[in-house]
Design a protein around this motif. Structure first.
Motif, short mmCIF file in Angstrom:
data_model
loop_
_atom_site.label_atom_id
_atom_site.label_comp_id
_atom_site.label_asym_id
_atom_site.label_seq_id
_atom_site.Cartn_x
_atom_site.Cartn_y
_atom_site.Cartn_z
N ALA A 423 96.90 64.86 -33.93
CA ALA A 423 96.78 65.52 -32.63
C ALA A 423 96.36 64.51 -31.57
N VAL A 424 96.70 64.82 -30.32
CA VAL A 424 96.28 64.01 -29.18
C VAL A 424 95.21 64.78 -28.42
N LEU A 425 94.06 64.15 -28.23
CA LEU A 425 92.95 64.77 -27.52
C LEU A 425 92.71 64.05 -26.21
N ARG A 426 92.39 64.83 -25.18
CA ARG A 426 92.07 64.26 -23.87
C ARG A 426 90.62 64.59 -23.52
N GLU A 427 90.21 64.17 -22.34
CA GLU A 427 88.80 64.31 -21.94
C GLU A 427 88.29 65.74 -22.15
N SER A 428 87.09 65.82 -22.74
CA SER A 428 86.36 67.07 -23.01
C SER A 428 86.88 67.83 -24.22
N GLU A 429 87.97 67.36 -24.84
CA GLU A 429 88.46 68.02 -26.05
C GLU A 429 87.77 67.40 -27.28
N SER A 430 87.75 68.15 -28.39
CA SER A 430 86.99 67.70 -29.55
C SER A 430 87.72 68.06 -30.84
N VAL A 431 87.23 67.45 -31.95
CA VAL A 431 87.79 67.72 -33.26
C VAL A 431 86.69 67.57 -34.30
N TYR A 432 86.82 68.32 -35.39
CA TYR A 432 85.85 68.26 -36.49
C TYR A 432 86.51 67.61 -37.70
N VAL A 433 85.80 66.65 -38.32
CA VAL A 433 86.30 65.98 -39.52
C VAL A 433 85.40 66.38 -40.69
N PRO A 434 85.85 67.21 -41.60
CA PRO A 434 85.02 67.66 -42.72
C PRO A 434 84.68 66.52 -43.67
N LEU A 435 83.61 66.66 -44.40
CA LEU A 435 83.20 65.69 -45.42
C LEU A 435 84.33 65.50 -46.43
N GLY A 436 84.65 64.23 -46.71
CA GLY A 436 85.66 63.91 -47.71
C GLY A 436 87.09 63.93 -47.21
N GLU A 437 87.31 64.35 -45.95
CA GLU A 437 88.68 64.42 -45.43
C GLU A 437 89.15 63.05 -44.95
N VAL A 438 90.39 62.71 -45.26
CA VAL A 438 90.99 61.46 -44.77
C VAL A 438 91.24 61.60 -43.27
N HIS A 439 90.85 60.55 -42.49
CA HIS A 439 90.99 60.65 -41.04
C HIS A 439 91.18 59.27 -40.42
N ARG A 440 91.62 59.30 -39.17
CA ARG A 440 91.81 58.05 -38.42
C ARG A 440 91.72 58.36 -36.93
N LEU A 441 91.20 57.36 -36.17
CA LEU A 441 91.09 57.45 -34.71
C LEU A 441 91.85 56.30 -34.09
N ALA A 442 92.65 56.58 -33.06
CA ALA A 442 93.43 55.53 -32.39
C ALA A 442 93.43 55.78 -30.89
N ASN A 443 93.64 54.69 -30.14
CA ASN A 443 93.75 54.77 -28.68
C ASN A 443 95.17 54.40 -28.28
N PRO A 444 96.04 55.38 -28.01
CA PRO A 444 97.41 55.08 -27.62
C PRO A 444 97.56 54.81 -26.12
N GLY A 445 96.46 54.93 -25.37
CA GLY A 445 96.53 54.84 -23.92
C GLY A 445 96.39 53.43 -23.38
N LYS A 446 96.28 53.34 -22.05
CA LYS A 446 96.18 52.07 -21.34
C LYS A 446 94.76 51.75 -20.88
#
Length: 475
Positions: A423-446
């Motif tokens: 998913a793509v998140l913008r300012e003020s949006e959020s996400v929950y990553v449960p314990l043990g879940e595979v995850h990644r964070l990236a910055n596609p912006g400028k």
């Protein structure tokens, strides 16, 4: 045609005499004191002229590899190699290994200039003249050291006594002198012909390697074997641990320079400091009309002959003289200028106490190849961090055994992978990553991505990371 010089930059030191800004995981060469450049970056800039220099070789350690790569990238500085020492073995093994690498990359006759990454140097006509003389002497087969013209009877430096002048304009080395007592330093300054030992060198690679064979053959053998068995890892060259560990722990001065009859010294009148203590930072800084050196985020009232710097809270110093006041994100040091040499003792005391040891190890803000994070608040079973990700960068694909995470975007755009969902998140949006879940964070912006991370769980240490994929080779 004169050969280009191969810069060999030593960047593995972990000095703590400039605490609280310099710490084990972020030593002084990578810190911005006053100005926009770190000492390491200033060193890279000194060797940036492609008409004179080849791209630099940097010798550092595993812990600092991404700091080296990122700070070089910020300058747009291409490096020939980032050589990683598997263990600390002093300057002789590091210089030997770096010289072997230089000979492989640029030919056996390469002219190498060894530079410390944590010295303050003024590049002016005197510097250029000293460099030219050193190059001529190195091409004549000399092992050249730069002797700084002393400005005071300093007792914190070793000295070199110059002998007869050579055809190149350098002088033969008569002898090296250990850090002297003040009475001896005064006598040497009065007599003339004595220079501070800067720890900067220039030589032809085969000359140094031949002298190592004579005077420190175990160092040379370890260097050759560790380079021949080295592993290439992305931008890094990892020296073989088993071979490198066998090298004696010895400085280049003790191993070669004090024994060889081939040593030469170039009398160097440029401004130089090893910035080994806060009083030396004050002396090297730009002083105002009251002889104060101050950084941004400070206010000085009726204060004279003082050093005031902050990388954290705004510091106000009033009615004092000859003091050092240094603020970091989580600690403040206040002391008399004349006691600056004692900071190392204070650090040892802090290291010995479990409640303060962390203050000597790392800062609340830690830098990574993708950006970094600041620890904002730590409590029982929770931690709050500010995370910042550079444009176009991404963290490793990972999971945690003991914690869950909640990310809230403050600025920029985040591409978030949680399990099979992207998913793509913008300012003020959020996400929950449960314990043990595979995850990644990236910055596609400028622009820089900033977010707040709230961790909860039974264990919140940085070593609770299982990496499945990583563009920086950390799996």
């Amino acid at each position: 045609m004169t050969k280009k010089i191969v810069p060999l930059i030593m960047a593995g030191g972990k000095g703590t005499r400039l605490w609280p800004l310099s710490r084990a995981a972020a030593p002084k060469q990578f810190i911005r004191f006053i100005g926009s450049r770190t000492l390491f970056q200033s060193t890279l800039e000194r060797v940036s002229d492609p008409a004179i220099y080849e791209p630099a070789i940097v010798v550092t350690n595993e812990e600092f590899r991404f700091l080296v790569a990122e700070q070089a990238r910020e300058l747009g500085s291409n490096l020939s190699s980032i050589v990683l020492e598997p263990v600390a073995r002093n300057t002789a093994p590091a210089i030997a290994a770096g010289t072997v690498v230089a000979a492989k990359l640029f030919g056996e006759g390469a002219i190498v200039q060894v530079l410390a990454s944590d010295h303050e140097v003024d590049v002016d006509e005197a510097y250029d003249n000293a460099n030219s003389t050193a190059l001529a002497a190195a091409e004549d087969g000399k092992l050249v050291t730069f002797g700084i013209t002393p400005t005071e009877p300093a007792t914190g430096y070793g000295y070199i006594e110059a002998g007869d002048i050579l055809p190149s304009g350098a002088h033969a080395v008569r002898r090296f002198i250990e850090k002297p007592a003040r009475k001896t330093a005064v006598e040497m300054l009065s007599a003339g012909g004595f220079y501070w030992n800067s720890g900067m060198f220039m030589f032809a690679a085969p000359v140094l390697l031949a002298e190592l064979q004579v005077f420190a053959s175990e160092v040379l053998e370890a260097a050759n074997l560790s380079v021949s068995a080295a592993a290439k890892d992305a931008d890094f060259l990892r020296l073989d641990r088993i071979a490198f560990e066998k090298s004696p722990n010895i400085s280049i001065d003790y191993a070669v320079m004090e024994k060889t009859s081939n040593a030469a010294v170039v009398q160097s009148a440029f401004q130089w400091s090893d910035l080994g203590s806060w009083d030396s930072v004050w002396k090297a800084g730009r002083q105002d009309e009251h002889e104060n050196v101050a950084s941004a985020n400070t206010t000085l009232v009726d204060t004279r002959s003082s050093l005031v710097m902050s990388h954290g809270p705004h510091l106000v110093v009033s009615g004092l003289e000859n003091v050092v006041v240094i603020g970091s994100e989580d600690a403040v040091y206040i002391g008399r200028m004349e006691d600056s040499q004692d900071v190392g003792k204070i650090v040892k005391r802090l290291e010995a106490a479990p409640s303060t040891a962390r203050l000597t190890e790392s800062h609340p803000t830690c830098y990574r190849p993708w950006g970094g994070y600041t620890s904002v608040l730590v409590g029982d079973r929770f931690q709050v961090k500010r995370i910042f990700v550079l444009p176009g960068r991404k963290l490793s694909l990972q999971k945690h055994h003991h914690r869950s995470e909640h990310w809230i975007v403050v600025r920029g755009t985040a591409e978030v992978t949680v399990g099979e969902r992207v998913a793509v998140l913008r300012e003020s949006e959020s996400v929950y990553v449960p314990l043990g879940e595979v995850h990644r964070l990236a910055n596609p912006g400028k622009i820089m991505l900033e977010l707040i991370e709230v961790q909860t769980g039974s264990y919140l240490g940085e070593d609770d990371i299982i990496r499945m994929a990583d563009e920086f080779g950390r799996t």
